[in-house]
Scaffold this active site. Structure first.
Site, PDB file in Angstrom:
ATOM      1  CB  THR A 168       6.797  -3.990  13.690  1.00  0.00           C
ATOM      2  OG1 THR A 168       8.058  -4.648  13.520  1.00  0.00           O
ATOM      3  CG2 THR A 168       6.607  -2.979  12.569  1.00  0.00           C
ATOM      4  CG  ASN A 207      -9.008  -8.302   2.931  1.00  0.00           C
ATOM      5  OD1 ASN A 207      -9.256  -7.906   4.065  1.00  0.00           O
ATOM      6  ND2 ASN A 207      -8.597  -9.530   2.680  1.00  0.00           N
ATOM      7  CE  LYS A 251      -2.254  -1.560  11.518  1.00  0.00           C
ATOM      8  NZ  LYS A 251      -1.247  -0.552  11.098  1.00  0.00           N
ATOM      9  CB  THR A 300      -6.432  -3.506   9.205  1.00  0.00           C
ATOM     10  OG1 THR A 300      -7.234  -4.579   8.706  1.00  0.00           O
ATOM     11  CG2 THR A 300      -6.082  -3.811  10.651  1.00  0.00           C
ATOM     12  CG  ASP A 301     -11.503  -4.576   7.354  1.00  0.00           C
ATOM     13  OD1 ASP A 301     -10.427  -5.184   7.511  1.00  0.00           O
ATOM     14  OD2 ASP A 301     -12.308  -4.853   6.451  1.00  0.00           O
ATOM     15  CD  GLU A 302      -7.388  -8.808   9.096  1.00  0.00           C
ATOM     16  OE1 GLU A 302      -7.123  -9.632   9.987  1.00  0.00           O
ATOM     17  OE2 GLU A 302      -6.844  -8.809   7.983  1.00  0.00           O
ATOM     18  CE1 TYR A 314      -1.855  -6.337  10.576  1.00  0.00           C
ATOM     19  CE2 TYR A 314      -3.911  -7.433   9.980  1.00  0.00           C
ATOM     20  CZ  TYR A 314      -3.040  -6.361   9.860  1.00  0.00           C
ATOM     21  OH  TYR A 314      -3.345  -5.314   9.034  1.00  0.00           O
ATOM     22  CB  ILE A 356      -0.950  -0.007   1.211  1.00  0.00           C
ATOM     23  CG1 ILE A 356      -1.892  -1.216   1.136  1.00  0.00           C
ATOM     24  CG2 ILE A 356      -1.771   1.286   1.265  1.00  0.00           C
ATOM     25  CD1 ILE A 356      -2.758  -1.407   2.382  1.00  0.00           C
ATOM     26  CB  ALA A 367       2.021  -2.404   9.924  1.00  0.00           C
ATOM     27  CG  LEU A 381      14.242  -1.765   2.320  1.00  0.00           C
ATOM     28  CD1 LEU A 381      15.530  -1.614   1.522  1.00  0.00           C
ATOM     29  CD2 LEU A 381      13.029  -1.712   1.393  1.00  0.00           C
TER      30      LEU A 381
END
Length: 352
Positions: free
Chosen positions: A99, A188, A163, A133-135, A159, A12, A82, A34
């Site tokens: 992270t 997504n 977030k 995220t929507d999660e 995860y 993204i 992330a 990276l």
């Protein structure tokens, strides 16, 4: 304007940078560690621009962040760095905690200290945009319910929990310190330059190799699919036009079951690059044991960003997925270079 972007070598983040360099006069500093999913080849079309620069740094390294802020002097920050793969978070949650939570805390503190020292005119225009995220919302039980900006958080995986934690930190820094922040929660994403462990690129590449196409459970998990270039446009609108302290949900208005997504890809490949024996790619579909805590349905109510910022997605799922499959067919060399020894498609990859 000068925009500092973390995680700009990711899927993204690179789309956001390409959008900014190609469509605005803004300058961008890309900060990226990276890791396996970060790839500067995703930026090869714009990396010679005088308005683009790159610094390899970890958001957990406070000194590197301070140096970047002091030398670049950003007007805006877009935080995309992330760890983001659910399966990897189940196998090894530690990196996600480090992270996504500790790294976000570091970035908030460095950015807050930088903002606090700005002269009033620059201070008033500064904004810290946290991309999430929507999660974080968990999943939806009904077939018509939608995630809104006020849906309670109920993360299911390491995860999404990490977030959710980072979202809470961002809101706390705004409320406690008056630090200017905005949060976006997206559905997504899919599209060009997607790392080949995620569902759509994994299916495309496995199909081309004649390998099984693994689907968790019955493949009845529902996701709202957002074309990454639509998302990039939305994120730029939010960071430049959004209201401080607000949250905006960004969705593609494209709810599909995972099995539908896979079958659509197979049908497009049958048309564009059929197998040598003309056997349909759907014959490669293999159902595998579902992963722990798998959310059944996500769906975004994106009416707020449409109303407040006049953003709606351009791509339908049918138009976006065709563009995506064609891109992978045209850029198979990029895919092969990305697939180094650290990623052999060994995980199921049938999730998000």
């Amino acid at each position: 304007m000068k925009i500092l972007i973390t995680g700009g070598a990711g899927f993204i983040g690179s789309a956001v940078i390409r959008h900014i360099i190609n469509n605005t006069d803004d300058e961008v500093l890309n900060i990226d560690k990276l890791t396996y999913a970060g790839n500067l080849e995703s930026l090869k079309d714009i990396d010679q621009s005088a308005r683009y620069s790159f610094q390899r740094a970890d958001i957990c390294d406070k000194e590197s962040l301070e140096q970047a802020f002091n030398s670049f002097q950003p007007d805006l920050v877009m935080h995309l760095a992330a760890e983001s793969h659910v399966d990897r978070s189940i196998d090894g949650p530690s990196e996600f905690i480090t992270t996504n939570i500790v790294g976000t805390y570091n970035l908030l503190e460095v950015a807050r200290n930088y903002w606090h020292a700005l002269e009033d005119s620059k201070k008033a225009k500064f904004n810290f945009h946290h991309i999430s995220t929507d999660e974080v919302y968990g999943d939806l039980e009904g077939t018509t319910d939608l995630f809104t900006e006020t849906t309670p958080y109920a993360p299911s995986s390491p995860y999404s929990a990490s977030k959710a934690s980072s979202d809470h930190l961002v809101r706390a820094w705004h409320r406690t310190y008056g630090f200017p922040t905005i949060i976006t929660n997206c559905s997504n994403n899919y599209g060009p330059y997607h790392f080949p462990e995620k569902l759509i690129p994994l299916v495309i590449l496995n199909a081309l190799d004649g390998k099984p196409l693994p689907i968790y459970g019955k493949g009845d998990q529902v996701r709202d699919w957002l074309y990454v270039e639509d998302h990039a446009r939305a994120l730029y609108k939010v960071v430049t036009e959004g209201k401080v302290g607000e949250t905006y949900n960004i969705g593609g208005h494209n709810e599909k079951q995972n099995i539908e997504v896979v079958k659509t890809i197979c049908q497009i490949l049958d048309e564009l690059q059929p197998q040598a024996d003309n056997v349909a790619y759907e014959q490669l579909i293999t159902f595998v044991k579902d992963r722990p805590g798998h959310d059944l349905r996500y769906a975004i109510d994106a009416s707020k960003i449409a109303k407040d910022l006049n953003w709606t997605p351009v791509e339908t799922f049918n138009s976006g997925i065709r563009k995506t499959v064609q891109w992978y067919l045209d850029n198979i060399d990029w895919c092969r270079r990305v697939q180094d020894g650290s990623y052999q498609r060994e995980r199921l990859g049938a999730g998000e």
